[in-house]
Motif scaffolding. Structure first.
Motif, mmCIF file in Angstrom:
data_model
loop_
_atom_site.group_PDB
_atom_site.id
_atom_site.type_symbol
_atom_site.label_atom_id
_atom_site.label_comp_id
_atom_site.label_asym_id
_atom_site.label_seq_id
_atom_site.Cartn_x
_atom_site.Cartn_y
_atom_site.Cartn_z
ATOM 1 N N ASP A 146 -4.936 16.507 -7.135
ATOM 2 C CA ASP A 146 -5.045 15.907 -8.464
ATOM 3 C C ASP A 146 -4.613 16.923 -9.509
ATOM 4 O O ASP A 146 -4.094 17.993 -9.185
ATOM 5 C CB ASP A 146 -6.477 15.430 -8.701
ATOM 6 C CG ASP A 146 -6.574 14.339 -9.761
ATOM 7 O OD1 ASP A 146 -5.579 14.084 -10.470
ATOM 8 O OD2 ASP A 146 -7.666 13.756 -9.892
ATOM 9 N N ALA A 189 -1.599 9.398 1.485
ATOM 10 C CA ALA A 189 -1.693 8.267 0.566
ATOM 11 C C ALA A 189 -1.527 8.772 -0.860
ATOM 12 O O ALA A 189 -1.787 9.940 -1.152
ATOM 13 C CB ALA A 189 -3.033 7.550 0.722
ATOM 14 N N TRP A 190 -1.095 7.887 -1.742
ATOM 15 C CA TRP A 190 -0.930 8.295 -3.137
ATOM 16 C C TRP A 190 -1.307 7.127 -4.050
ATOM 17 O O TRP A 190 -1.220 5.959 -3.676
ATOM 18 C CB TRP A 190 0.495 8.762 -3.403
ATOM 19 C CG TRP A 190 1.599 7.841 -3.015
ATOM 20 C CD1 TRP A 190 2.303 6.998 -3.821
ATOM 21 C CD2 TRP A 190 2.144 7.665 -1.692
ATOM 22 N NE1 TRP A 190 3.244 6.318 -3.105
ATOM 23 C CE2 TRP A 190 3.173 6.712 -1.800
ATOM 24 C CE3 TRP A 190 1.858 8.235 -0.445
ATOM 25 C CZ2 TRP A 190 3.913 6.295 -0.686
ATOM 26 C CZ3 TRP A 190 2.600 7.827 0.661
ATOM 27 C CH2 TRP A 190 3.617 6.867 0.542
ATOM 28 N N ASP A 191 -1.739 7.452 -5.241
ATOM 29 C CA ASP A 191 -2.147 6.443 -6.220
ATOM 30 C C ASP A 191 -1.571 6.814 -7.575
ATOM 31 O O ASP A 191 -2.157 7.598 -8.326
ATOM 32 C CB ASP A 191 -3.680 6.349 -6.271
ATOM 33 C CG ASP A 191 -4.163 5.258 -7.226
ATOM 34 O OD1 ASP A 191 -3.326 4.466 -7.704
ATOM 35 O OD2 ASP A 191 -5.379 5.205 -7.494
ATOM 36 N N VAL A 215 0.987 4.247 1.389
ATOM 37 C CA VAL A 215 0.379 5.047 2.449
ATOM 38 C C VAL A 215 1.376 5.235 3.585
ATOM 39 O O VAL A 215 2.158 4.333 3.900
ATOM 40 C CB VAL A 215 -0.916 4.387 2.985
ATOM 41 C CG1 VAL A 215 -0.632 3.020 3.587
ATOM 42 C CG2 VAL A 215 -1.629 5.282 3.988
ATOM 43 N N GLU A 226 -2.704 10.712 -8.126
ATOM 44 C CA GLU A 226 -3.100 11.732 -7.157
ATOM 45 C C GLU A 226 -2.575 11.379 -5.771
ATOM 46 O O GLU A 226 -2.154 10.247 -5.506
ATOM 47 C CB GLU A 226 -4.622 11.851 -7.118
ATOM 48 C CG GLU A 226 -5.300 10.570 -6.649
ATOM 49 C CD GLU A 226 -6.820 10.651 -6.574
ATOM 50 O OE1 GLU A 226 -7.418 11.504 -7.274
ATOM 51 O OE2 GLU A 226 -7.411 9.844 -5.818
ATOM 52 N N PHE A 227 -2.613 12.379 -4.892
ATOM 53 C CA PHE A 227 -2.294 12.234 -3.475
ATOM 54 C C PHE A 227 -3.540 12.573 -2.648
ATOM 55 O O PHE A 227 -4.431 13.292 -3.116
ATOM 56 C CB PHE A 227 -1.188 13.206 -3.052
ATOM 57 C CG PHE A 227 0.154 12.957 -3.648
ATOM 58 C CD1 PHE A 227 1.103 12.198 -2.969
ATOM 59 C CD2 PHE A 227 0.500 13.497 -4.871
ATOM 60 C CE1 PHE A 227 2.367 11.989 -3.508
ATOM 61 C CE2 PHE A 227 1.757 13.298 -5.420
ATOM 62 C CZ PHE A 227 2.689 12.534 -4.741
ATOM 63 N N SER A 228 -3.572 12.105 -1.403
ATOM 64 C CA SER A 228 -4.584 12.531 -0.440
ATOM 65 C C SER A 228 -3.947 12.657 0.935
ATOM 66 O O SER A 228 -3.054 11.876 1.289
ATOM 67 C CB SER A 228 -5.743 11.531 -0.346
ATOM 68 O OG SER A 228 -6.590 11.582 -1.467
ATOM 69 N N TYR A 254 0.824 -1.213 0.000
ATOM 70 C CA TYR A 254 0.000 0.000 0.000
ATOM 71 C C TYR A 254 0.862 1.269 0.000
ATOM 72 O O TYR A 254 1.762 1.415 0.844
ATOM 73 C CB TYR A 254 -0.896 0.050 1.235
ATOM 74 C CG TYR A 254 -2.085 -0.878 1.204
ATOM 75 C CD1 TYR A 254 -2.258 -1.825 0.205
ATOM 76 C CD2 TYR A 254 -3.056 -0.804 2.206
ATOM 77 C CE1 TYR A 254 -3.352 -2.668 0.205
ATOM 78 C CE2 TYR A 254 -4.159 -1.641 2.205
ATOM 79 C CZ TYR A 254 -4.305 -2.576 1.212
ATOM 80 O OH TYR A 254 -5.392 -3.407 1.217
ATOM 81 N N SER A 268 -6.539 7.302 -4.217
ATOM 82 C CA SER A 268 -5.737 7.659 -3.040
ATOM 83 C C SER A 268 -6.624 7.853 -1.811
ATOM 84 O O SER A 268 -6.199 7.583 -0.681
ATOM 85 C CB SER A 268 -4.913 8.922 -3.304
ATOM 86 O OG SER A 268 -5.738 10.048 -3.522
ATOM 87 N N TRP A 269 -7.847 8.323 -2.013
ATOM 88 C CA TRP A 269 -8.771 8.515 -0.887
ATOM 89 C C TRP A 269 -9.128 7.176 -0.244
ATOM 90 O O TRP A 269 -9.146 7.042 0.981
ATOM 91 C CB TRP A 269 -10.024 9.241 -1.348
ATOM 92 C CG TRP A 269 -10.979 9.578 -0.247
ATOM 93 C CD1 TRP A 269 -12.106 8.899 0.112
ATOM 94 C CD2 TRP A 269 -10.885 10.690 0.663
ATOM 95 N NE1 TRP A 269 -12.727 9.515 1.175
ATOM 96 C CE2 TRP A 269 -12.001 10.607 1.534
ATOM 97 C CE3 TRP A 269 -9.985 11.733 0.806
ATOM 98 C CZ2 TRP A 269 -12.224 11.547 2.530
ATOM 99 C CZ3 TRP A 269 -10.209 12.657 1.815
ATOM 100 C CH2 TRP A 269 -11.316 12.569 2.659
#
Length: 260
Positions: A86, A175-177, A20, A100-102, A18, A204-205
């Motif tokens: 984003d 977190a990031w995706d 995160v 994106e990041f969150s 993950y 990411s959320w």
């Protein structure tokens, strides 16, 4: 006290992948009076930065970056609040920089989460610091715009009060995706975590939500695994520290296991 970790666990090929980072703030009030505590987490939108490979990011591309506030009820008494970082991009994911990041925290009984969706990250920070320095809260600003070239930041803050003798642990996450990893000659793989969150680059959320909901569980599992080695005084302290500190190589470089 701050406890920071990613869920790297032995024989675990799910959570260990993950993207995160979990921050658990351990607070205690040993005094005879109530104490109010505030913690602020800010982040810069780096969505377009990875299109430039200069070492110092001086040529980072910010055009099209944008932030937005998000909130989600995850339990009868808990609400997840945070900022998603984003950028304007085509639907789907084609390149390493698509994603994106969150940043997020959990609002619950006695814990208030406030936010500032967007500010100039390379400015003086007054938009964020002025309200936070006053009472430990942000202005709950949802104002946002699409970057022309400026660096965009976003921030959240948690605020809570401890009674005499009270203790509390409050988690926050980043977190990031970014699903794609690219190798030489244009070879592209999807990272391992996409088996669980998909390859759309907008999750990411959801990853942050797992981080908040499982922070205590993951922390206990990490402690149970590492404790026998850390307490083994037959090995020098530097060795025991390095043994686990260097695991970032596995998570950063190994999150695309078996996903050609």
């Amino acid at each position: 006290m701050l406890e920071q970790f990613s869920p790297v666990l032995p024989d675990n090929y799910k959570e260990s992948s993950y993207p995160v980072a979990v921050y658990r703030w351990h607070a205690a009030n040993p005094t005879s009076k109530a104490v109010t505590i505030s913690v602020l987490l800010s982040w810069t939108n780096m969505g377009g930065w990875f299109r430039n490979y200069l070492r110092d990011f001086q040529g980072a591309l910010n055009q099209g970056n944008r932030n937005h506030f998000r909130t989600e009820s995850v339990a009868p008494t808990e609400t997840m609040k945070g900022i998603v970082f984003d950028r304007n991009r085509a639907e789907g994911v084609e390149n390493e920089w698509d994603g994106e990041f969150s940043i997020a925290a959990m609002e619950s009984s006695g814990v208030e989460v406030t936010y500032h969706t967007e500010f100039l990250a390379d400015g003086d920070g007054k938009a964020v610091w002025a309200p936070f320095s006053k009472d430990g809260k942000l202005a709950d600003s949802t104002t946002s715009w699409v970057s022309a070239s400026e660096k965009l930041g976003g921030a959240i803050a948690v605020r809570f009060t401890l009674q005499p003798g009270e203790e509390k642990i409050v988690p926050m996450v980043i977190a990031w995706d970014f699903p794609v990893v690219e190798f030489g000659q244009g070879r592209k793989w999807n990272r391992r975590y996409t088996d669980f969150f998909g390859t759309t680059g907008d999750n990411s959320w959801a990853i942050a939500r797992d981080g908040l909901l499982h922070a205590a569980e993951w922390s206990a599992a990490v402690d149970a695994w590492q404790k026998p080695y850390i307490n083994n005084e037959s090995k020098p302290a530097w060795y025991r520290g390095m043994l686990f500190n260097e695991l970032y190589v596995l998570t950063d470089g190994g999150t695309f296991w078996g996903r050609p």
